[in-house]
Design a protein around this motif. Structure first.
Motif, PDB file in Angstrom:
ATOM      1  N   UNK A 162       4.392   2.132   5.596  1.00 25.40           N
ATOM      2  CA  UNK A 162       4.482   2.725   7.107  1.00 25.40           C
ATOM      3  C   UNK A 162       4.410   1.691   8.213  1.00 25.40           C
ATOM      4  N   UNK A 163       4.783   1.870   9.293  1.00 28.40           N
ATOM      5  CA  UNK A 163       4.681   1.093  10.409  1.00 28.40           C
ATOM      6  C   UNK A 163       3.433   0.529  10.431  1.00 28.40           C
ATOM      7  N   UNK A 164       3.158  -0.623  10.849  1.00 28.73           N
ATOM      8  CA  UNK A 164       1.987  -1.617  11.015  1.00 28.73           C
ATOM      9  C   UNK A 164       1.294  -2.103   9.854  1.00 28.73           C
ATOM     10  N   UNK A 165       2.088  -1.886   8.789  1.00 22.36           N
ATOM     11  CA  UNK A 165       1.577  -2.626   7.733  1.00 22.36           C
ATOM     12  C   UNK A 165       0.974  -1.856   6.597  1.00 22.36           C
ATOM     13  N   UNK A 166       0.390  -0.760   6.934  1.00 18.66           N
ATOM     14  CA  UNK A 166      -0.066   0.110   5.780  1.00 18.66           C
ATOM     15  C   UNK A 166       0.978   0.808   4.902  1.00 18.66           C
ATOM     16  N   UNK A 167       0.294   1.749   3.973  1.00 24.14           N
ATOM     17  CA  UNK A 167       1.143   2.505   3.187  1.00 24.14           C
ATOM     18  C   UNK A 167       0.458   3.624   2.427  1.00 24.14           C
ATOM     19  N   UNK A 168       1.387   4.657   2.110  1.00 27.66           N
ATOM     20  CA  UNK A 168       0.800   5.821   1.537  1.00 27.66           C
ATOM     21  C   UNK A 168       1.203   5.801   0.014  1.00 27.66           C
ATOM     22  N   UNK A 169       0.153   6.350  -0.774  1.00 20.81           N
ATOM     23  CA  UNK A 169       0.087   6.332  -2.276  1.00 20.81           C
ATOM     24  C   UNK A 169       0.198   7.707  -2.723  1.00 20.81           C
ATOM     25  N   UNK A 170       1.484   8.021  -3.433  1.00 21.00           N
ATOM     26  CA  UNK A 170       1.502   9.233  -4.120  1.00 21.00           C
ATOM     27  C   UNK A 170       1.267   9.266  -5.669  1.00 21.00           C
ATOM     28  N   UNK A 171       0.136   9.737  -6.059  1.00 21.29           N
ATOM     29  CA  UNK A 171      -0.191   9.383  -7.515  1.00 21.29           C
ATOM     30  C   UNK A 171       0.090  10.365  -8.492  1.00 21.29           C
ATOM     31  N   UNK A 172      -0.927  10.453  -9.559  1.00 21.30           N
ATOM     32  CA  UNK A 172      -0.802  11.079 -10.687  1.00 21.30           C
ATOM     33  C   UNK A 172      -1.342  12.628 -10.276  1.00 21.30           C
ATOM     34  N   UNK A 173      -2.497  12.469  -9.391  1.00 19.21           N
ATOM     35  CA  UNK A 173      -3.148  13.817  -8.833  1.00 19.21           C
ATOM     36  C   UNK A 173      -3.754  13.558  -7.636  1.00 19.21           C
ATOM     37  N   UNK A 174      -3.505  12.224  -6.934  1.00 21.55           N
ATOM     38  CA  UNK A 174      -4.326  12.112  -5.658  1.00 21.55           C
ATOM     39  C   UNK A 174      -3.153  11.479  -4.802  1.00 21.55           C
ATOM     40  N   UNK A 175      -3.221  11.696  -3.585  1.00 20.50           N
ATOM     41  CA  UNK A 175      -2.734  11.401  -2.713  1.00 20.50           C
ATOM     42  C   UNK A 175      -3.448  10.409  -1.602  1.00 20.50           C
ATOM     43  N   UNK A 176      -3.210   9.281  -1.162  1.00 23.50           N
ATOM     44  CA  UNK A 176      -3.819   8.392  -0.126  1.00 23.50           C
ATOM     45  C   UNK A 176      -2.933   8.277   1.074  1.00 23.50           C
ATOM     46  N   UNK A 177      -3.590   8.144   2.191  1.00 23.27           N
ATOM     47  CA  UNK A 177      -2.610   7.691   3.285  1.00 23.27           C
ATOM     48  C   UNK A 177      -3.221   6.387   4.081  1.00 23.27           C
ATOM     49  N   UNK A 178      -2.156   5.718   4.363  1.00 25.73           N
ATOM     50  CA  UNK A 178      -2.668   4.551   5.335  1.00 25.73           C
ATOM     51  C   UNK A 178      -3.765   3.392   4.672  1.00 25.73           C
ATOM     52  N   UNK A 179      -3.213   3.116   3.031  1.00 25.65           N
ATOM     53  CA  UNK A 179      -3.927   2.112   2.878  1.00 25.65           C
ATOM     54  C   UNK A 179      -3.474   0.657   3.167  1.00 25.65           C
ATOM     55  N   UNK A 180      -4.564  -0.344   3.068  1.00 26.39           N
ATOM     56  CA  UNK A 180      -4.429  -1.418   3.497  1.00 26.39           C
ATOM     57  C   UNK A 180      -4.610  -2.466   2.377  1.00 26.39           C
ATOM     58  N   UNK A 181      -3.588  -3.561   2.322  1.00 22.63           N
ATOM     59  CA  UNK A 181      -3.928  -4.746   1.540  1.00 22.63           C
ATOM     60  C   UNK A 181      -3.680  -6.097   2.097  1.00 22.63           C
ATOM     61  N   UNK A 182      -4.537  -7.202   1.873  1.00 21.00           N
ATOM     62  CA  UNK A 182      -4.420  -8.362   2.636  1.00 21.00           C
ATOM     63  C   UNK A 182      -3.144  -9.177   1.988  1.00 21.00           C
ATOM     64  N   UNK A 183      -2.670  -8.645   0.744  1.00 18.81           N
ATOM     65  CA  UNK A 183      -1.559  -9.215   0.101  1.00 18.81           C
ATOM     66  C   UNK A 183      -0.150  -8.993   0.658  1.00 18.81           C
ATOM     67  N   UNK A 184       0.714 -10.027   1.148  1.00 20.08           N
ATOM     68  CA  UNK A 184       1.914  -9.853   1.813  1.00 20.08           C
ATOM     69  C   UNK A 184       3.090  -9.396   0.896  1.00 20.08           C
ATOM     70  N   UNK A 185       3.895  -8.401   1.226  1.00 20.67           N
ATOM     71  CA  UNK A 185       5.140  -8.240   0.681  1.00 20.67           C
ATOM     72  C   UNK A 185       5.244  -6.847   0.072  1.00 20.67           C
ATOM     73  N   UNK A 186       6.216  -6.251   0.043  1.00 24.01           N
ATOM     74  CA  UNK A 186       6.600  -4.847  -0.710  1.00 24.01           C
ATOM     75  C   UNK A 186       6.363  -4.860  -2.138  1.00 24.01           C
TER      76      UNK A 186
END
Length: 448
Positions: A254-278
């Motif tokens: 996502x714009x701004x550095x966050x990302x969404x995760x679609x998982x096995x049974x859960x979905x999380x929006x706008x997660x953040x990690x300090x590690x750089x790179x896709x």
């Protein structure tokens, strides 16, 4: 009466420890001084690599197989396994669990390899465990096997609820593969250590697939279809479940550095990690899928703890920003795939006028392919010598390009790179972790 999960595992651990054959006596055992440990480890480096589990298995038997006294996760892969281990460990620790983390190599202190809730093993405890392990192993273990034995013992001694273990090389014959993990993770597969693991990616994949256990679960980020086919066939034969990134789980930046995760049974929006790179978001997806699987095995972690754990992950020497104006970044990319990921991360996450590299690798690496990619992307490249007997002399790295300068001494290579860098430029130190560790120490002293 409900018993907290962490307390339940610790009670179970105490009961299991009654069956241990040998438990070090921390009051009466002969221990080793810090200088003795350093010298002994240096002596073990000469033993090279042992592709076999015979010696380490025998030593662990004599020590009561401490690796069986707690639950574990085993992570293999060419790149990204350390970052994945760090993120997974951080999430589990945030949930209140006592988590062992074993990684390699270290940057400046051997103790970095063995942590509990990100706290390095204490020097005095390391001394006692090293003395016990040396007595029992009788000098028959390699450097990595000895380090693995220390980690197994430390995690038992500390009563961890779960240990996150990174393989050293390959998987099938790696010393860490003595555990029976809750699940296995294979981050990716690319060309590295081919003199030991195989001449092509399919053969390398067979070695990595050795950590997949019968009736187990494997989570993977492998994209190369022939290598993925090896993992699929291994899981079929061992009746194991294979979960594949971009098929069973995915991330969306996502714009701004966050990302969404679609998982096995859960979905999380706008997660953040300090590690750089896709590539780090891909690694995060593997760690998140592991958390989901562990949830089905009793390790329930709330979304708030997942977010907290990801956001607080620390992994030194991997896209690590040491200073700004100019921006100085350290990264232990030491194979072509790692260099490609690094260059993509630099271009995708930073704006800069000039890109300046300080680069040095070991002579058993694919240095021509790495240097070719760096020279095409960078404005200036300083070739230098990592502090290792296996270092590649920089003048032998290949045809010296117009934008390339040889400076054998890392400190001077860094100084020259900084002198030709403006406030809007990037100085990136990459290659061997020996080089990254040396430059990191220099920069840390300058800050002090």
């Amino acid at each position: 009466m409900d018993i907290p999960l962490a307390l339940f595992f610790r009670i179970s651990l105490v009961l299991r420890l009654q069956a241990v054959v040998i438990e070090p006596d921390f009051d009466n055992l002969f221990d080793m001084k810090q200088t003795d440990i350093s010298e002994y480890l240096k002596s073990l480096e000469k033993s090279g690599i042992n592709l076999g589990l015979g010696e380490i298995s025998a030593v662990m038997d004599r020590l009561g197989n401490p690796q069986n006294e707690y639950r574990s996760i085993l992570i293999a892969g060419t790149n990204g396994k350390g970052s994945t281990a760090a993120m997974l460990s951080s999430m589990l620790s945030s949930a209140g669990l006592k988590v062992g983390l074993y990684t390699s190599p270290h940057l400046s202190d051997f103790r970095e390899r063995i942590r509990v809730n990100n706290v390095l093993i204490d020097e005095s405890e390391l001394a006692v465990l090293a003395g016990e392990s040396r007595r029992v192993s009788e000098g028959k273990l390699t450097y990595f096997e000895f380090a693995t034995a220390l980690a197994f013992l430390h995690f038992r001694r500390r009563g961890v609820d779960i240990a996150v273990l990174e393989t050293g090389m390959g998987g099938r014959l790696d010393a860490t593969n003595l555990v029976n993990p809750e699940l296995s993770i294979i981050t990716n597969i690319s060309a590295d250590h081919m003199e030991y693991l195989g001449k092509n990616l399919t053969q390398i994949a067979r070695e990595k697939a050795g950590i997949i256990k019968k009736n187990g679960i494997c989570i993977t980020g492998v994209r190369y279809k022939p290598a993925l086919a090896v993992l699929e066939e291994t899981c079929r034969l061992r009746r194991s479940k294979l979960l594949v990134l971009r098929k069973d789980m995915s991330v969306r930046v996502k714009k701004g550095g966050g990302f969404d995760y679609r998982g096995l049974s859960k979905t999380f929006h706008d997660l953040r990690i300090p590690l750089v790179g896709s590539h780090q978001r891909d690694n995060a997806a593997l760690a998140l899928a592991a958390v989901e699987v562990l949830g089905e095995k009793g390790f329930l972690i709330s979304e708030s703890r997942i977010r907290e754990g990801l956001a607080s992950t620390r992994w030194e020497g991997r896209m690590e920003i040491m200073s700004r104006s100019p921006l100085v970044i350290l990264d232990g990319a030491h194979n072509p795939a790692g260099i490609s990921a690094l260059l993509k991360a630099l271009a995708g996450n930073f704006s800069y006028r000039k890109l300046i590299f300080v680069f040095g690798v070991l002579k058993d690496k694919k240095y021509k392919a790495m240097l070719g990619r760096i020279c095409r992307a960078a404005d200036r490249v300083f070739l230098t010598t990592p502090a290792s007997d296996r270092a590649l002399p920089p003048e032998q790295a290949g045809p010296i390009q117009a934008n390339t300068v040889v400076e054998k001494r890392p400190a001077l290579a860094l100084q020259k790179a900084l002198l030709c860098a403006g406030p809007e430029d990037i100085v990136c130190v990459a290659g061997s972790l020996y080089l990254v560790a040396e430059i990191r120490e220099i920069l840390a002293k300058r800050k002090e």
